[in-house]
Design an enzyme around this catalytic site. Structure first.
Site: not given
Ligand code: PEP
Length: 252
Positions: A9, A11, A96, A98, A168, A174, A214
């Site tokens: 991904n 991003k 996701h 985010e 996730e 991150g 991560s």
């Protein structure tokens, strides 16, 4: 036997030139490892068409990072499933964390997106995961259960072979903090049992459940060795061909 699936991904990273060079490097490295693992790259929208052209003769597959659930209309800044199909996407990341936290996507919207992707012959990578606060309050399973039940509502068993679930944990995305293999495996088993309850043993046995948060070359092998971890959704470490390819190799 489930094949491992590694997805990157990207991003909001990499302009067109940078995307070209990263895709070329990944494609080249894949010449030595193709067949043993499925690999998906998810660049930003602006690089999808160029990416699709570059990947025509390659086993590396192309995915987008998001889409709207409507077909067309007054949705400034949005992109539809048919637009993604028209530039050669096979996959799309949906739900996701985010998107959930920064762009306020809820389970109902994600459910609409999943249904639209499937009816448009796009394969969703459906992300679920708990926050640190939720984990510390022992609510991980409740949170994941709600995200999965509401996200998959109304999706028939016949479509389940086209869905990848990505677990996730939000606290690991991150941040450099990874779930331990045992922590991740525990949630993957929970998800697989939930899928069995909602669908059938065969859907549960066959569904790919990726871990994301991560993942790096130095922790991927241990994670991917767990029996219920069928691959990885990789953020930061997919932005360099070397580290992404090391993760792919560790899945072989
Ligand atoms: C992600 O964005 O899906 C992700 C897992 O990111 P990172 O690997 O950087 O934690």
């Amino acid at each position: 036997m489930r094949k491992k699936v590694i997805a990157g991904n990207w991003k909001m990273n990499k302009n067109l030139g940078e995307s070209l060079s990263l895709i070329k490097d990944i494609k080249l490295a894949m010449l030595n490892i193709s067949g043993k693992v499925d690999v998906i790259v998810c660049p930003p929208f602006t690089s999808l068409e160029t990416g699709a052209n570059l990947l025509k003769e390659s086993p590396v597959k192309l995915g987008a990072q998001n889409m709207h659930f409507e077909d067309s209309g007054a949705f400034t800044g949005e992109i539809s499933a048919s637009m993604l199909k028209s530039v050669g996407c096979e996959y799309v990341i949906l739900g996701h964390s985010e998107r959930r936290t920064i762009f306020n996507e809820n389970d109902e919207m994600i459910n609409k997106k999943l249904k639209k992707a499937l009816s448009s012959a796009l394969k969703p990578i459906f992300c679920v995961g708990e926050t640190l606060e939720e984990r510390e309050a022992n609510r991980t399973e409740k949170v994941i259960e709600k995200q999965i039940i509401e996200g998959l509502a109304g999706i028939p068993e016949s479509e389940m072979k086209n869905i990848i679930i990505a677990y996730e944990p939000v606290w690991a995305i991150g941040t450099g903090k990874t779930a331990t293999p045992a922590q991740a495996e525990e949630v993957h088993v929970f998800i697989r049992n939930l899928v069995k309850r909602l669908y059938s043993p065969s859907v549960s046995d066959n569904i790919i459940i990726q871990y994301g948060g991560s993942v790096k070359p130095d922790n991927s092998k241990e994670l991917l060795n767990m029996p219920n971890i069928d691959g990885a959704l990789v953020g930061g470490a997919c932005l360099k061909a070397d580290s992404f390819v090391e993760i792919i190799k560790s899945a072989c």
